[in-house]
Design a protein around this motif. Structure first.
Motif, PDB file in Angstrom:
ATOM      1  N   SER A 179       0.824  -1.225   0.000  1.00  0.00           N
ATOM      2  CA  SER A 179       0.000   0.000   0.000  1.00  0.00           C
ATOM      3  C   SER A 179       0.854   1.270   0.000  1.00  0.00           C
ATOM      4  CB  SER A 179      -0.940  -0.002   1.207  1.00  0.00           C
ATOM      5  OG  SER A 179      -1.774  -1.135   1.188  1.00  0.00           O
ATOM      6  N   ILE A 180       1.844   1.311  -0.881  1.00  0.00           N
ATOM      7  CA  ILE A 180       2.678   2.510  -1.008  1.00  0.00           C
ATOM      8  C   ILE A 180       1.870   3.594  -1.715  1.00  0.00           C
ATOM      9  CG2 ILE A 180       4.842   3.426  -1.917  1.00  0.00           C
ATOM     10  CD1 ILE A 180       5.194   1.312   0.254  1.00  0.00           C
ATOM     11  N   PRO A 181       1.855   4.829  -1.208  1.00  0.00           N
ATOM     12  CA  PRO A 181       1.117   5.904  -1.894  1.00  0.00           C
ATOM     13  C   PRO A 181       1.632   6.111  -3.319  1.00  0.00           C
ATOM     14  CG  PRO A 181       1.760   6.573   0.332  1.00  0.00           C
ATOM     15  CD  PRO A 181       2.445   5.274   0.063  1.00  0.00           C
ATOM     16  N   ALA A 182       0.696   6.386  -4.244  1.00  0.00           N
ATOM     17  CA  ALA A 182       1.038   6.610  -5.664  1.00  0.00           C
ATOM     18  C   ALA A 182       1.813   5.434  -6.243  1.00  0.00           C
ATOM     19  CB  ALA A 182       1.815   7.907  -5.837  1.00  0.00           C
ATOM     20  N   ALA A 183       1.392   4.216  -5.886  1.00  0.00           N
ATOM     21  CA  ALA A 183       2.097   3.015  -6.358  1.00  0.00           C
ATOM     22  C   ALA A 183       2.073   2.917  -7.876  1.00  0.00           C
ATOM     23  CB  ALA A 183       1.462   1.772  -5.735  1.00  0.00           C
ATOM     24  N   GLY A 184       0.961   3.293  -8.502  1.00  0.00           N
ATOM     25  CA  GLY A 184       0.866   3.242  -9.960  1.00  0.00           C
ATOM     26  C   GLY A 184       1.872   4.165 -10.627  1.00  0.00           C
ATOM     27  N   LEU A 185       2.036   5.373 -10.063  1.00  0.00           N
ATOM     28  CA  LEU A 185       2.989   6.329 -10.636  1.00  0.00           C
ATOM     29  C   LEU A 185       4.418   5.818 -10.494  1.00  0.00           C
ATOM     30  CD1 LEU A 185       3.648   9.086 -11.848  1.00  0.00           C
ATOM     31  CD2 LEU A 185       3.623  10.034  -9.528  1.00  0.00           C
ATOM     32  N   PHE A 186       4.758   5.287  -9.332  1.00  0.00           N
ATOM     33  CA  PHE A 186       6.111   4.757  -9.128  1.00  0.00           C
ATOM     34  C   PHE A 186       6.385   3.559 -10.051  1.00  0.00           C
ATOM     35  CE2 PHE A 186       5.778   6.755  -4.784  1.00  0.00           C
ATOM     36  CZ  PHE A 186       6.775   7.695  -5.003  1.00  0.00           C
ATOM     37  N   THR A 187       5.371   2.742 -10.281  1.00  0.00           N
ATOM     38  CA  THR A 187       5.540   1.598 -11.187  1.00  0.00           C
ATOM     39  C   THR A 187       5.826   2.075 -12.602  1.00  0.00           C
ATOM     40  OG1 THR A 187       4.019   0.279  -9.847  1.00  0.00           O
ATOM     41  CG2 THR A 187       4.436  -0.483 -12.082  1.00  0.00           C
ATOM     42  N   PHE A 188       5.116   3.106 -13.027  1.00  0.00           N
ATOM     43  CA  PHE A 188       5.345   3.665 -14.364  1.00  0.00           C
ATOM     44  C   PHE A 188       6.749   4.257 -14.473  1.00  0.00           C
ATOM     45  CE2 PHE A 188       5.026   7.275 -17.354  1.00  0.00           C
ATOM     46  CZ  PHE A 188       4.669   6.573 -18.501  1.00  0.00           C
ATOM     47  N   ILE A 189       7.216   4.931 -13.419  1.00  0.00           N
ATOM     48  CA  ILE A 189       8.560   5.511 -13.435  1.00  0.00           C
ATOM     49  C   ILE A 189       9.615   4.404 -13.526  1.00  0.00           C
ATOM     50  CG2 ILE A 189      10.238   6.821 -12.073  1.00  0.00           C
ATOM     51  CD1 ILE A 189       7.893   8.450 -10.965  1.00  0.00           C
ATOM     52  N   VAL A 190       9.394   3.291 -12.802  1.00  0.00           N
ATOM     53  CA  VAL A 190      10.319   2.159 -12.871  1.00  0.00           C
ATOM     54  C   VAL A 190      10.390   1.618 -14.297  1.00  0.00           C
ATOM     55  CG1 VAL A 190      10.656  -0.239 -12.147  1.00  0.00           C
ATOM     56  CG2 VAL A 190      10.137   1.507 -10.451  1.00  0.00           C
ATOM     57  N   PHE A 191       9.242   1.545 -14.962  1.00  0.00           N
ATOM     58  CA  PHE A 191       9.201   1.057 -16.346  1.00  0.00           C
ATOM     59  C   PHE A 191       9.992   1.977 -17.272  1.00  0.00           C
ATOM     60  CE2 PHE A 191       6.804   0.936 -20.469  1.00  0.00           C
ATOM     61  CZ  PHE A 191       7.253  -0.314 -20.861  1.00  0.00           C
ATOM     62  N   ILE A 192       9.822   3.275 -17.126  1.00  0.00           N
ATOM     63  CA  ILE A 192      10.550   4.239 -17.959  1.00  0.00           C
ATOM     64  C   ILE A 192      12.053   4.163 -17.686  1.00  0.00           C
ATOM     65  CG2 ILE A 192      10.871   6.683 -18.472  1.00  0.00           C
ATOM     66  CD1 ILE A 192       8.307   5.472 -19.589  1.00  0.00           C
ATOM     67  N   LEU A 193      12.427   4.045 -16.405  1.00  0.00           N
ATOM     68  CA  LEU A 193      13.847   3.920 -16.070  1.00  0.00           C
ATOM     69  C   LEU A 193      14.446   2.648 -16.673  1.00  0.00           C
ATOM     70  CD1 LEU A 193      13.949   5.020 -12.316  1.00  0.00           C
ATOM     71  CD2 LEU A 193      14.742   6.306 -14.289  1.00  0.00           C
ATOM     72  N   GLY A 194      13.662   1.564 -16.665  1.00  0.00           N
ATOM     73  CA  GLY A 194      14.146   0.318 -17.245  1.00  0.00           C
ATOM     74  C   GLY A 194      14.391   0.451 -18.739  1.00  0.00           C
ATOM     75  N   ILE A 195      13.493   1.123 -19.446  1.00  0.00           N
ATOM     76  CA  ILE A 195      13.690   1.349 -20.881  1.00  0.00           C
ATOM     77  C   ILE A 195      14.913   2.233 -21.118  1.00  0.00           C
ATOM     78  CG2 ILE A 195      12.691   2.452 -22.918  1.00  0.00           C
ATOM     79  CD1 ILE A 195       9.976   1.563 -21.992  1.00  0.00           C
ATOM     80  N   ALA A 196      15.105   3.220 -20.244  1.00  0.00           N
ATOM     81  CA  ALA A 196      16.252   4.127 -20.377  1.00  0.00           C
ATOM     82  C   ALA A 196      17.552   3.499 -19.880  1.00  0.00           C
ATOM     83  CB  ALA A 196      15.992   5.410 -19.608  1.00  0.00           C
ATOM     84  N   GLN A 197      17.501   2.222 -19.483  1.00  0.00           N
ATOM     85  CA  GLN A 197      18.678   1.500 -18.996  1.00  0.00           C
ATOM     86  C   GLN A 197      19.271   2.153 -17.749  1.00  0.00           C
ATOM     87  OE1 GLN A 197      19.714  -1.611 -20.704  1.00  0.00           O
ATOM     88  NE2 GLN A 197      17.611  -1.075 -21.133  1.00  0.00           N
ATOM     89  N   ILE A 234      13.468   7.293 -27.367  1.00  0.00           N
ATOM     90  CA  ILE A 234      13.041   5.902 -27.231  1.00  0.00           C
ATOM     91  C   ILE A 234      13.131   5.156 -28.563  1.00  0.00           C
ATOM     92  CG2 ILE A 234      11.119   4.403 -26.607  1.00  0.00           C
ATOM     93  CD1 ILE A 234      12.352   5.767 -24.257  1.00  0.00           C
ATOM     94  N   ILE A 235      12.767   5.823 -29.664  1.00  0.00           N
ATOM     95  CA  ILE A 235      12.805   5.133 -30.945  1.00  0.00           C
ATOM     96  C   ILE A 235      14.241   4.806 -31.350  1.00  0.00           C
ATOM     97  CG2 ILE A 235      12.999   7.132 -32.504  1.00  0.00           C
ATOM     98  CD1 ILE A 235      10.764   5.779 -34.171  1.00  0.00           C
ATOM     99  N   GLY A 236      15.213   5.555 -30.790  1.00  0.00           N
ATOM    100  CA  GLY A 236      16.608   5.261 -31.055  1.00  0.00           C
ATOM    101  C   GLY A 236      17.066   3.941 -30.464  1.00  0.00           C
ATOM    102  N   LEU A 237      16.312   3.410 -29.478  1.00  0.00           N
ATOM    103  CA  LEU A 237      16.604   2.077 -28.956  1.00  0.00           C
ATOM    104  C   LEU A 237      16.713   1.066 -30.093  1.00  0.00           C
ATOM    105  CD1 LEU A 237      14.299   1.678 -25.826  1.00  0.00           C
ATOM    106  CD2 LEU A 237      16.761   1.395 -25.851  1.00  0.00           C
ATOM    107  N   PHE A 238      15.763   1.132 -31.011  1.00  0.00           N
ATOM    108  CA  PHE A 238      15.690   0.165 -32.096  1.00  0.00           C
ATOM    109  C   PHE A 238      16.642   0.525 -33.232  1.00  0.00           C
ATOM    110  CE2 PHE A 238      11.714   0.220 -29.806  1.00  0.00           C
ATOM    111  CZ  PHE A 238      11.513  -1.119 -29.546  1.00  0.00           C
TER     112      PHE A 238
END
Length: 379
Positions: free
Chosen positions: A244-262, A331-335
């Protein structure tokens, strides 16, 4: 005195040069105008092509299950992708708006009760004392704290609003790209034939091989970068929602973006670990810490398993291309970065093989010549 024939040739050369210059100039103007017209559609079409290449194996499996109905299979996958995009965005925005609404209601009621910081906060290295003072100020005198940090609060709100608007625009762009990808997948054979024809015209006999390499590299990057980031976000997000971390959805999205950004998800996870230890008992806080830390380093196991599958190019080459491409072109430069480095790697290996083949042929020719010389001469 100039010869009349030379004069006519000079005049003809000048006329041809002027005519060629005019034609090239008009062609350049036409190309510039054409690019201005199609510029808004370039990124969605490129993303549509990337998504279509990545999802084509899944489309073919679904097509067989639907008894050869390729169009229906492509439509189902396109709608499924749109749903998977909209659902997380809706969860994140709902979480943000709920938090803002709750904060406004609490402020309007005047019953603001912020718990004070514990000594564990002050013991945090480097930032503990300042964090303790700021937290204590908000807990004891909220109005004074808001006035003191008003410039930072305004900057944070404006950055959050800009990020939300940018995210909404990106969402719309990806929805359009998925629709385009559905069209590419529905007419995959014609699209592949057109791409192969253009590639052969540009690169010669190796063009078709490079289109195959491009498709395999795109799938490899999608699995090894985006796929790993998605898995990490799911693992860490499940821990955030469980505790029950506050703003869990937002933090999850940030983790996803950080993962894509390596970038390491520990940038988000470590502050949350301190928060959990300050608000929960030791046992659940320890469980949370182990959970998110294991999820945070899971990419070191997942990337070697997923990246480079189906491609003869080494994983470090693809990874360096993906990271460098993202730094250069987003992001498109990844590919595109991974594809460009993969093609250069193949060119380099072809050059090495050509050199080795030439040396081997020279050695064989020398051996044949030596054998001819050593043969006895008949009288």
């Amino acid at each position: 005195m100039e010869n009349p024939m030379q004069h006519n040739q000079s005049k003809l050369f000048i006329n041809n040069m002027m005519e060629s210059a005019i034609r090239i100039g008009l062609l350049f103007i036409l190309v510039v105008w054409t690019f201005d017209i199609i510029k808004p559609f370039v990124i969605p079409v490129l993303w549509g092509a990337i998504i279509a290449v990545a999802l084509m194996p899944m489309t073919q499996k679904l097509e067989r299950a639907l008894k050869g109905r390729r169009g229906l299979a492509a439509t189902i996958l396109a709608f499924a992708g749109i749903t998977l995009l909209i659902a997380p965005f809706w969860i994140v925005t709902s979480s943000i708006f709920e938090g803002i609404s709750h904060s406004i209601e609490v402020l309007q009621s005047g019953e603001v009760d912020i718990p004070g910081p514990t000594q564990k906060i002050a013991d945090i290295p480097l930032i503990g004392d300042k964090l303790f003072e700021a937290w204590a100020l908000f807990a004891n005198n909220l109005e004074k704290a808001v006035m003191h940090f008003l410039p930072q609060i305004k900057s944070a709100v404006s950055a959050a609003a800009g990020m939300l608007g940018s995210s909404l625009g990106t969402l719309v762009m990806f929805i359009i790209s998925l629709a385009i990808a559905g069209g590419f997948m529905a007419h995959a054979e014609k699209s592949a034939a057109a791409v192969n024809t253009v590639a052969v015209k540009i690169a010669g006999t190796h063009g078709e091989e490079w289109t195959t390499l491009t498709a395999a590299t795109i799938r490899s990057v999608l699995l090894g970068v985006v796929g790993v980031a998605f898995i990490q976000a799911i693992l860490i997000g499940s821990a955030l929602f469980t505790f029950s971390i506050p703003a869990a959805g937002l933090f999850t999205f940030i983790v996803f973006i950080l993962g894509i950004a390596q970038l390491p998800p520990l940038l988000v996870v470590l502050p949350l670990i301190f928060y959990v230890f300050s608000t929960h008992d030791s046992t659940p806080a320890t469980i949370f810490t182990v959970w998110v830390l294991v999820a945070g380093v899971s990419d070191s196991v997942l990337k070697p398993m997923l990246m480079g599958r189906g491609v003869d190019v080494p994983m470090p080459v693809i990874l360096i291309g993906a990271i460098g491409g993202m730094i250069t072109a987003g992001i498109i430069g990844l590919f595109f970065g991974a594809v460009v480095l993969a093609i250069w790697y193949e060119l380099f290996m072809t050059w090495l093989k050509t050199e080795e083949q030439q040396n081997a042929n020279a050695e064989q020719a020398n051996e044949a010549e030596d054998k001819l010389v050593s043969l006895p001469v008949e009288d």
